[in-house]
Design an enzyme around this catalytic site. Structure first.
Site, PDB file in Angstrom:
ATOM      1  N   GLU A   1      -2.510   6.672   8.048  1.00 20.71           N
ATOM      2  CA  GLU A   1      -3.316   7.579   7.244  1.00 20.71           C
ATOM      3  C   GLU A   1      -4.195   8.425   8.152  1.00 20.71           C
ATOM      4  O   GLU A   1      -4.619   7.971   9.226  1.00 20.71           O
ATOM      5  CB  GLU A   1      -4.233   6.814   6.281  1.00 20.71           C
TER       6      GLU A   1
ATOM      7  N   ARG B   1      -7.236  -7.968  -9.009  1.00 23.22           N
ATOM      8  CA  ARG B   1      -7.952  -9.229  -9.158  1.00 23.22           C
ATOM      9  C   ARG B   1      -9.435  -8.931  -9.310  1.00 23.22           C
ATOM     10  O   ARG B   1      -9.857  -7.775  -9.248  1.00 23.22           O
ATOM     11  CB  ARG B   1      -7.750 -10.103  -7.928  1.00 23.22           C
TER      12      ARG B   1
ATOM     13  N   HIS C   1     -13.900  -3.490   9.047  1.00 26.59           N
ATOM     14  CA  HIS C   1     -13.269  -3.257   7.748  1.00 26.59           C
ATOM     15  C   HIS C   1     -13.570  -4.361   6.730  1.00 26.59           C
ATOM     16  O   HIS C   1     -12.936  -4.412   5.674  1.00 26.59           O
ATOM     17  CB  HIS C   1     -11.752  -3.073   7.886  1.00 26.59           C
TER      18      HIS C   1
ATOM     19  N   LYS D   1       0.806  -1.217   0.000  1.00 24.88           N
ATOM     20  CA  LYS D   1       0.000   0.000   0.000  1.00 24.88           C
ATOM     21  C   LYS D   1       0.841   1.270   0.000  1.00 24.88           C
ATOM     22  O   LYS D   1       0.483   2.267  -0.629  1.00 24.88           O
ATOM     23  CB  LYS D   1      -0.945  -0.011   1.209  1.00 24.88           C
TER      24      LYS D   1
END
Length: 629
Positions: free
Chosen positions: A200, A297, A235, A116
Site C-alpha cells: 500500500e 469481531r 502498529h 486484506k
C-alpha cells in the site's frame, strides 16, 4: 436469550464477557490452559474446563477441544472474544455444524474480510474508497519490488491474513525492501500460517479511524459512531478514544455511511469494525479517508464506544446471536461526551519495550474509573500470551478533561516487580500535542524521547524511599536508642537513610513526609511515582561488573524462541548488524551487534527455546582492518 455461554478466550476479554453474561443471567463456562489454572477468568466463571497444554496452540487455538467442552457440558453458545479463533471461519462453521450458537458474524463474512487483498477488492466493488496499492497474486520478490517502486516510497508491506501489526513494515527505500519483505513473510507465516503480502502507499501523517458496526439477521445495520486509534507503537494500538478529535461533520458522515455500506455488501451480522486510514497532512477531509480493513469481531477498544453511547456491546452480541433484532434504531443511538482508553502492557519502555514477566506481588489500579483487567495481585504474567494485562477507561464531558482524568489514573498504577508502560502512558496523555488533538500514527515515534519515563528517581522518590527505610529499621530494631538515626548530643536531630540504587549508594536526609506510595519487601523498598516503580536496596551488597553487551556478550532479555539466526561461529559482523531474532509474547525482537567484531561463541540454534539470562552470542572486537583486538 442464550442460557449458557462458553468463552473461548482468556484474560481481560474473558472476564469482561463474564460480567455481562452474569448480569443477564447467562451461565458461563471458561476454558483454560495448564498455564492458566489459577487465572482470574477461571475463577469468575460458573464452570471451567482445562483444555490441556500450556501454549495457545495446544489450548486456546484447539478448536476441536473447545467444541468438545461445550458439548460435554451442555453449553449452548460459544463467544470467541478477540484474537485466537475469533476470525477463523472454519471454527465458526464447526461450531454451528455441531449444533452450537456462534456469537459472531457468518463464516462467509469472516472469509470475505479475512484476507486484506480480497477485502479491498470487495470494497472497491461496493464503492468504498481504498488506499492505492498492489493486490496481485504474483508474490515473487521481483514483482513485489517492482510494484513498490511503481507506488513510490515509502510503502507499507502488509500480510494479507491476520492483523495486530504482525507481518507489517513501513519501507523507506528500495535498498531495504527485500529484507523487510522477508521479515514480514516470516512473521505472517508464524502468526497466520500464510506468508502472502500486499503493498500500500504509505499515507503521510496517517490517522487510524474506525467505525463500530452492528447488524442483525433481519437486515438492520447501524453504526455506533467512530473511534480514533492513532496512538500506536509497532502498529499496536496503545491509546484509543471516541469520538475522533477535530473531525469535520462531512468526513464523519462519509465514513459512517461507507462502513454501513461495507457491512451490507457482505451480509454481515453481529459486531464488527471497519477501519479507515486518513491522510491528516491536509486536515481530515472526506476525500482523503480510505478503507483499510474490517475486523469481524469485537475490538479491544470497544469500551470507549460503550462509554459514549451508554450501550453494552457484549449484550448486543448475545441478543443478536439469540435471534433478536438490534436493541436500537440508528436515530436512537446518541453520543455523549468523550472517552479515552489506555492499554496497560507488561513491558519495560526503558529497555525498548521488551515484555516483562513474573509474579504480580503488587497490582493496584485506581478506583472510580473503569478497569478491564485479566490479572490480579498475586497472579503471574507468563511469556506465553499477549503482554496486555489491563485497560483503563475514563469518560468525561470534554476531551481535555478525559485526558486529564486518564493521565491521573495511569500515574496511580502500582505494579511490581513486573514492569509496565504506565509511566509511558502518563507522559503520552499529558503531552501538549495529544491534549490538543494533534494525533497521528507516528506520534509515539516522533515524541519518543519525551514520552519515555525517567530512568533515575526524582528527589521525591528518594525521600519516600528513605522514609520507608527508616520506618522499616524502627520496626526491626529494639532498644532505647531505636528510631533516632543520626542522633548527636550537641547537635540537631538529623534523620538519614542509606539506599542502594543499582550499583550506587545514596545517603538521603529525611526532612519531611512524602505522599508517594511505597512497598517494603525483604531488604528492598519500592516507591511508586507517575506509574513507575523504583526499587532500592536497603543493605549494601557487593557488585561485579554490570551485565551488558559492551563486552560483546549478548544475553537473552527474556524467555523466548530463536526464530532467525543471521550469523555463524567465526563470522565477521558490523556494528548494528542483525544477529538474532527472538520471538517472545507474540512479538519479534531484533538483537544486533554492539560493535564491529567476530563471533567468538555461538551457543544457540535456530528454533531453540532459550531462558532469560542465557548467553546467546559472544563477540570479540576488531579494528578497522578486521584485526581482532
Amino acid at each position: 436469550m442464550i442460557g449458557s455461554l462458553l468463552i473461548a478466550n482468556r484474560g481481560e476479554i474473558a472476564c469482561r464477557i463474564i460480567r455481562t453474561a452474569r448480569r443477564l443471567g447467562v451461565r458461563t463456562l471458561a476454558v483454560f490452559s495448564e498455564a492458566d489454572c489459577d487465572a482470574l477468568h477461571v475463577r469468575l466463571a460458573d464452570q471451567a474446563v482445562c483444555l490441556g497444554g500450556a501454549t495457545a496452540r495446544d489450548s486456546y487455538l484447539a478448536g476441536d477441544k473447545i467444541i468438545e467442552a461445550a458439548i460435554r457440558t451442555g453449553t449452548q453458545a460459544i463467544h470467541p472474544g478477540y484474537g485466537f479463533l475469533s476470525e477463523n471461519a472454519e471454527f465458526a462453521e464447526a461450531v454451528e455444524h455441531n449444533g452450537l450458537i456462534w456469537v459472531g458474524p457468518p463464516a462467509a463474512a469472516i472469509r470475505a474480510m479475512g484476507l486484506k487483498d480480497a477485502a479491498k477488492a470487495r470494497m472497491l466493488e461496493a464503492g468504498v474508497p481504498v488506499t492505492p496499492g498492489y493486490l496481485g497474486e504474483d508474490q515473487s520478490e521481483k514483482r513485489l519490488a517492482a510494484e513498490a517502486e511503481k507506488l513510490g516510497f515509502p510503502v507499507l508491506i502488509k500480510a494479507v491474513a491476520g492483523g495486530g501489526g504482525k507481518g507489517m513494515r513501513k519501507v523507506e527505500r528500495i535498498e531495504d525492501f527485500l529484507d523487510a519483505l522477508a521479515l514480514c513473510r516470516r512473521e505472517a507465516g508464524v502468526a497466520f500460517g500464510d506468508q502472502r503480502v500486499m503493498l500500500e502507499t504509505y499515507v503521510q501523517r496517517p490517522r487510524h479511524i474506525e467505525v463500530q458496526l452492528f447488524a442483525d439477521c433481519f437486515g438492520n445495520v447501524v453504526h455506533l459512531f467512530e473511534r480514533d486509534c492513532s496512538l500506536q507503537r509497532r502498529h499496536q494500538k496503545v491509546i484509543e478514544e471516541a469520538p475522533a478529535p477535530d473531525m469535520p461533520d462531512e468526513a464523519r458522515a462519509v465514513i459512517h455511511e461507507a462502513a454501513v455500506r461495507a457491512a451490507r455488501a457482505i451480509g454481515y451480522r453481529g459486531a464488527g469494525t471497519v477501519e479507515f486510514i486518513a491522510d491528516s497532512s491536509k486536515g481530515l477531509r472526506a476525500d482523503a479517508i480510505y478503507f483499510m480493513e474490517m475486523n469481524t469481531r469485537l475490538q479491544v477498544e470497544h469500551p470507549v464506544t460503550e462509554m459514549v453511547t451508554g450501550q453494552d456491546l457484549v449484550e448486543w452480541q448475545l441478543r443478536v446471536a439469540s435471534g433478536e433484532a438490534l436493541p436500537l434504531r440508528q436515530e436512537q443511538i446518541t453520543l455523549s461526551g468523550y472517552s479515552i482508553e489506555a492499554r496497560l502492557y507488561a513491558e519495560d519502555p526503558l529497555t525498548g519495550f521488551l515484555p516483562s514477566i513474573g509474579p504480580l506481588q503488587r497490582f493496584r489500579t485506581p478506583a472510580r474509573i473503569r478497569v478491564d483487567a485479566g490479572v490480579e495481585e498475586g497472579g503471574e504474567v507468563t511469556p506465553l500470551y499477549d503482554p496486555m494485562i489491563a485497560k483503563l477507561i475514563v469518560h468525561a464531558p470534554t476531551r481535555k478533561l478525559a485526558a486529564e482524568r486518564l493521565a491521573d489514573a495511569t500515574a496511580r498504577v502500582e505494579v511490581w516487580p513486573v514492569k509496565t508502560n504506565a509511566g509511558f502512558l502518563t507522559r503520552a496523555l499529558r503531552h501538549p500535542d495529544f491534549v490538543n488533538g494533534k494525533v497521528h500514527t507516528g506520534f509515539i515515534a516522533e515524541h519518543l524521547d519525551a514520552l519515555l519515563p525517567n530512568a533515575l528517581p526524582s528527589d521525591e522518590v528518594l525521600l519516600a524511599g528513605a522514609a520507608a527505610s527508616l520506618a522499616q529499621t524502627r520496626a526491626a530494631v529494639k532498644g532505647p536508642l531505636s528510631g533516632i538515626e543520626g542522633f548527636r548530643l550537641n547537635g540537631a536531630h538529623v534523620k538519614k537513610a542509606r539506599l542502594v540504587l543499582g550499583r550506587k549508594e545514596i545517603v538521603v536526609p529525611v526532612d519531611r513526609e512524602s505522599a508517594l506510595a511505597t512497598l517494603a519487601v525483604a531488604d528492598q523498598i519500592i516507591v511508586f511515582e507517575d506509574g513507575q516503580a523504583f526499587t532500592f536496596d536497603t543493605e549494601l551488597t557487593q557488585f561485579g561488573e554490570p551485565e551488558s553487551d559492551a563486552d560483546g556478550t549478548i544475553i537473552a532479555p527474556m524467555p523466548g524462541r530463536i526464530v532467525a539466526l543471521a550469523t555463524t561461529s567465526g563470522a565477521s559482523v558490523k556494528k548494528g548488524q542483525l544477529l538474532i531474532t527472538l520471538e517472545a509474547m507474540k512479538m519479534e525482537h531484533a538483537m544486533k551487534a554492539p560493535f564491529d567484531g567476530v563471533v567468538d561463541q555461538l551457543g544457540i540454534e535456530e528454533g531453540e527455546q532459550v531462558k532469560e539470562g542465557m548467553l546467546l552470542i559472544a563477540l570479540r572486537r576488531t579494528d578497522n582492518d578486521g584485526t581482532i583486538l
